[in-house]
Design a protein around this motif. Structure first.
Motif, PDB file in Angstrom:
ATOM      1  N   ASN A   1     -95.103 -22.837  97.735  1.00 33.57           N
ATOM      2  CA  ASN A   1     -95.910 -24.083  98.068  1.00 33.57           C
ATOM      3  C   ASN A   1     -95.501 -24.949  97.458  1.00 33.57           C
ATOM      4  OD1 ASN A   1     -97.968 -22.047  98.396  1.00 33.57           O
ATOM      5  ND2 ASN A   1     -98.404 -21.048  95.794  1.00 33.57           N
ATOM      6  N   LEU A   2     -93.849 -24.986  97.216  1.00 33.03           N
ATOM      7  CA  LEU A   2     -93.691 -26.304  97.028  1.00 33.03           C
ATOM      8  C   LEU A   2     -92.677 -27.012  98.515  1.00 33.03           C
ATOM      9  CD1 LEU A   2     -91.184 -24.706  94.268  1.00 33.03           C
ATOM     10  CD2 LEU A   2     -93.746 -26.082  94.190  1.00 33.03           C
ATOM     11  N   ASP A   3     -92.607 -28.540  98.666  1.00 30.90           N
ATOM     12  CA  ASP A   3     -92.046 -29.034  99.602  1.00 30.90           C
ATOM     13  C   ASP A   3     -90.477 -28.580  99.829  1.00 30.90           C
ATOM     14  OD1 ASP A   3     -90.979 -30.943  97.661  1.00 30.90           O
ATOM     15  OD2 ASP A   3     -92.713 -32.268  97.256  1.00 30.90           O
ATOM     16  N   SER A   4     -89.991 -29.428 100.189  1.00 26.57           N
ATOM     17  CA  SER A   4     -88.515 -29.503 100.726  1.00 26.57           C
ATOM     18  C   SER A   4     -87.842 -30.027  99.835  1.00 26.57           C
ATOM     19  CB  SER A   4     -88.322 -29.622 101.891  1.00 26.57           C
ATOM     20  OG  SER A   4     -87.529 -31.028 102.183  1.00 26.57           O
ATOM     21  N   LYS A   5     -87.962 -30.740  98.469  1.00 25.28           N
ATOM     22  CA  LYS A   5     -87.509 -31.593  97.827  1.00 25.28           C
ATOM     23  C   LYS A   5     -87.941 -30.727  96.766  1.00 25.28           C
ATOM     24  CE  LYS A   5     -86.424 -35.674  95.397  1.00 25.28           C
ATOM     25  NZ  LYS A   5     -87.012 -35.122  93.798  1.00 25.28           N
ATOM     26  N   THR A   6     -88.935 -30.312  96.714  1.00 28.33           N
ATOM     27  CA  THR A   6     -88.817 -29.356  95.331  1.00 28.33           C
ATOM     28  C   THR A   6     -88.102 -28.284  95.453  1.00 28.33           C
ATOM     29  OG1 THR A   6     -90.869 -30.480  95.008  1.00 28.33           O
ATOM     30  CG2 THR A   6     -90.833 -29.217  93.798  1.00 28.33           C
ATOM     31  N   THR A   7     -88.272 -27.542  97.111  1.00 24.96           N
ATOM     32  CA  THR A   7     -87.822 -26.281  97.058  1.00 24.96           C
ATOM     33  C   THR A   7     -86.399 -26.284  96.511  1.00 24.96           C
ATOM     34  OG1 THR A   7     -89.600 -25.777  98.260  1.00 24.96           O
ATOM     35  CG2 THR A   7     -87.255 -25.054  99.024  1.00 24.96           C
ATOM     36  N   THR A   8     -85.188 -27.207  96.849  1.00 23.81           N
ATOM     37  CA  THR A   8     -84.277 -27.306  97.093  1.00 23.81           C
ATOM     38  C   THR A   8     -83.753 -27.400  95.135  1.00 23.81           C
ATOM     39  OG1 THR A   8     -83.603 -28.418  98.719  1.00 23.81           O
ATOM     40  CG2 THR A   8     -82.299 -28.889  96.578  1.00 23.81           C
ATOM     41  N   GLU A   9     -84.743 -28.160  94.729  1.00 24.28           N
ATOM     42  CA  GLU A   9     -84.269 -27.993  93.100  1.00 24.28           C
ATOM     43  C   GLU A   9     -84.616 -27.357  92.671  1.00 24.28           C
ATOM     44  OE1 GLU A   9     -87.447 -31.451  91.981  1.00 24.28           O
ATOM     45  OE2 GLU A   9     -86.273 -32.650  93.112  1.00 24.28           O
ATOM     46  N   VAL A  10     -86.105 -25.867  92.325  1.00 20.67           N
ATOM     47  CA  VAL A  10     -86.673 -25.229  92.154  1.00 20.67           C
ATOM     48  C   VAL A  10     -85.391 -23.808  92.550  1.00 20.67           C
ATOM     49  CG1 VAL A  10     -87.684 -23.606  92.450  1.00 20.67           C
ATOM     50  CG2 VAL A  10     -88.628 -25.231  92.018  1.00 20.67           C
ATOM     51  N   MET A  11     -84.836 -23.762  93.085  1.00 20.60           N
ATOM     52  CA  MET A  11     -84.448 -22.802  93.682  1.00 20.60           C
ATOM     53  C   MET A  11     -82.344 -23.224  92.963  1.00 20.60           C
ATOM     54  SD  MET A  11     -85.168 -20.610  95.563  1.00 20.60           S
ATOM     55  CE  MET A  11     -83.519 -19.716  95.939  1.00 20.60           C
ATOM     56  N   GLU A  12     -81.904 -24.107  92.709  1.00 23.98           N
ATOM     57  CA  GLU A  12     -81.559 -24.603  91.681  1.00 23.98           C
ATOM     58  C   GLU A  12     -81.075 -23.890  90.901  1.00 23.98           C
ATOM     59  OE1 GLU A  12     -79.725 -28.988  92.617  1.00 23.98           O
ATOM     60  OE2 GLU A  12     -79.365 -27.623  94.891  1.00 23.98           O
TER      61      GLU A  12
END
Length: 240
Positions: free
Chosen positions: A183-194
């Motif tokens: 449910n997240l945009d690409s920028k937030t996806t990167t932050e969350v995965m890291e």
């Protein structure tokens, strides 16, 4: 490998043995999982990758003890959960498992800190200690200033960070993440995965991520690919 009586003689934390799940729909049988054999080690960061209908969500539910297999068994830390009662399963989940959900699954009436503290409350930790641990965990995910905010007062990314803090606060041996960035945009996806990977690696926790997205899979050390209920790929990923 598992000894009799449930004790462990290796670093295997999650194991599926001959795991099958068959759903009956009217006169037809749908094979969701077909004789899955799988071992996941302590500290391993892995992904279960597959398209819709591949069986990946069913496999995650089996590992979590949310569904019973038609045949075969699942072991968590040497315990055969496929034969456990719901009461014993609840105790095992509290002891060994943490969960990160695509839809966050935060309780709307509770603050971020109260949501994060929930797993510790279920473990019988005193309010003072669990509030302190939740506050520290929220700070570690960048939400120290959002502790008293309720979910409706936070963005999607902030809600997912709260969900991550909740999943990791009790230091579970295994964290299961079901489409955690869906449910997240690409920028937030990167932050969350890291963020997820960083916490898991710091504490040598096993992390199992279920996704249909190869981009998400590429963050992990091992990619297990499912197709039509069977393992069709199991590869090591060179993560820098």
């Amino acid at each position: 490998m598992v000894k009799e009586g449930g004790s462990i003689k290796s670093d295997v934390l999650v194991e599926a043995r001959g795991l099958s799940k068959i759903y009956k729909m009217a006169s037809e049988k749908v094979v969701a999982l077909n004789k899955i054999n799988l071992k996941i080690l302590k500290g391993e960061i892995c992904c279960i990758l597959g398209a819709s209908g591949s069986g990946k969500s069913t496999l995650l539910n089996m590992i979590a003890g949310l569904e019973k297999p038609s045949r075969g068994s699942v072991y968590i830390a040497g315990h055969n959960i496929s034969k456990m009662s719901e009461k014993k399963l609840a105790i095992l989940r509290q002891k060994y498992l943490g969960f990160v959900f695509q839809a966050y699954n935060l309780l709307p009436s509770l603050t971020a800190q109260e949501n994060v503290a929930l797993p510790l409350m279920f473990k019988g930790v005193s309010r003072r200690k669990r509030d302190k641990a939740a506050a520290v965990m929220l700070k570690s995910v960048g939400l120290g200033d959002r502790a008293k905010h309720k979910p409706k007062e936070m963005s999607g990314g902030q809600q997912q960070r709260t969900g991550i803090a909740r999943a990791f606060v009790a230091r579970p041996a295994v964290v299961l993440a079901d489409e955690p960035t869906g449910n997240l945009d690409s920028k937030t996806t990167t932050e969350v995965m890291e963020l997820i990977l960083g916490i898991a690696r710091k504490h040598n926790q096993t992390l199992i991520i279920v996704t249909h997205d190869r981009t998400i899979a590429d963050y992990t050390d091992r990619i297990i690919t499912l197709g039509d209920g069977s393992v069709i790929g199991d590869e090591r990923n060179n993560v820098e």
